[in-house]
Design a protein around this motif. Structure first.
Motif, PDB file in Angstrom:
ATOM      1  N   GLU A   1      -0.277  19.221  31.777  1.00 18.66           N
ATOM      2  CA  GLU A   1       0.957  18.711  31.164  1.00 18.66           C
ATOM      3  C   GLU A   1       0.799  17.247  30.767  1.00 18.66           C
ATOM      4  O   GLU A   1       1.321  16.828  29.728  1.00 18.66           O
ATOM      5  CB  GLU A   1       2.126  18.846  32.155  1.00 18.66           C
ATOM      6  N   GLN A   2       0.077  16.510  31.570  1.00 17.03           N
ATOM      7  CA  GLN A   2      -0.036  15.068  31.313  1.00 17.03           C
ATOM      8  C   GLN A   2      -1.384  14.585  31.847  1.00 17.03           C
ATOM      9  O   GLN A   2      -1.556  14.435  33.052  1.00 17.03           O
ATOM     10  CB  GLN A   2       1.135  14.345  32.017  1.00 17.03           C
TER      11      GLN A   2
ATOM     12  N   GLN B   1       5.624  23.871  30.741  1.00 14.13           N
ATOM     13  CA  GLN B   1       5.625  22.598  31.447  1.00 14.13           C
ATOM     14  C   GLN B   1       5.758  22.849  32.937  1.00 14.13           C
ATOM     15  O   GLN B   1       6.786  23.339  33.403  1.00 14.13           O
ATOM     16  CB  GLN B   1       6.805  21.756  31.004  1.00 14.13           C
TER      17      GLN B   1
ATOM     18  N   GLN C   1      -4.188  10.631  34.244  1.00 14.97           N
ATOM     19  CA  GLN C   1      -3.277  10.078  35.243  1.00 14.97           C
ATOM     20  C   GLN C   1      -4.034   9.306  36.308  1.00 14.97           C
ATOM     21  O   GLN C   1      -5.167   9.615  36.637  1.00 14.97           O
ATOM     22  CB  GLN C   1      -2.505  11.206  35.919  1.00 14.97           C
TER      23      GLN C   1
END
Lengths: 160, 160
Positions: A45-46, B3, A49
């Motif tokens: 998702e991201q 998500q 990090q």
DNA sequence: GAACAATATTTGCATTTGCAAATGAAAGTC
DNA sequence: GACTTTCATTTGCAAATGCAAATATTGTTC
């Protein structure tokens, strides 16, 4: 008259544990544990990090996560790179292998969710999710009183 | 587009972990861990339980629970008695000390819940609880397909 | 009633966890 | 620019966890 089994923490924990345990068993054949899946899905998702962010996002304690990232790196699922500009932080990313694996697993997670909420309307589901998010926020209110309990604890320990 | 952070398992786990972690810190001064509290609260609701029942009720794995009951017995919180009529089972109960301790802690748990759901109506809260219980039941549906995944796993392991 | 299957709990062992301390690196401070 | 402070991550260590195997007891079958 209080009943544990009708309390919110109990009901939450029970469903969380059960779902986790079922999902773990379901994905064991892919040689991934549930915490590993969580890390991969979070990075999917991201990406890019830092360790601390990822710990917050996954609800995994930082030292545990640090080691987990280590074993995942050894398995070739993620990369960990010290930044050139700020070398005290580290950037964690999915490798191609990690990405393709998590993309196999996500449909299974989606299926689990579908089964879990089979009985409810779409609106019921969004409401539930909103509720869970709101509760999470409300819990923050408890911090001060807990900090005080801990302060007292430390004080009485210094005594001893 | 999937998500993780909007998925039900994620939201559930997150709020469960947070609440557990806050509660742990809150009760640490009483020299009890969260799993110990869960055991005591379960026994307070329903005493004279066998290990297996208690494991089901608390969502704690049986071997873990067996050992936990051991340390709780050493702390004088619970008793463990082999039954005369069926000596392969064991009856677990709160001691007087355990009972009075859990009766100190329950109000704290109630307070946590109050804060957590502060924003919602009474009906909203009962609905949420019902929902969580329904989801728990729905998850049972997944058992067969998981068993199959595990069977395949075992088969390919025998191969190797 | 001896041998075998089933049930309930415990234990061996390797792994995971989490706190606290240690390390490594950047930012003030003087 | 040596200094302490702060920030981000890692590691030491003891405790907790979970699977699988062992143990203990009861039930069944012949």
């Amino acid at each position: 008259m209080y009943q544990l089994t009708n309390s919110l923490p109990y009901l939450l924990n029970r469903v969380g544990v059960r779902m986790g345990e079922l999902f773990s068993r379901r994905i064991a054949g892919y040689d991934v544990t549930l915490p590993m899946y969580r890390v991969m899905a979070a990075l999917w998702e991201q990406g890019d990090q830092r360790l601390g962010d990822l710990a917050g996002m996954t609800s995994i304690e930082m030292s545990t996560l640090s080691r987990l990232i280590g074993t995942m790196k050894r398995k070739g699922l993620v990369s960990r790179t010290r930044l050139k500009d700020n070398a005290r932080t580290v950037a964690i990313n999915l490798t191609a292998k990690g990405k393709s694996l998590v993309e196999e697993l996500i449909p299974i997670a989606v299926h689990f969710e579908t089964v879990a909420v089979r009985e409810f309307t779409t609106k019921g589901v969004t409401d539930l999710k909103t509720t869970l998010a709101e509760i999470y926020v409300s819990l923050g209110t408890l911090e001060p009183e807990i900090a005080e309990a801990e302060a007292q604890r430390r004080a009485s320990k210094r005594q001893a």
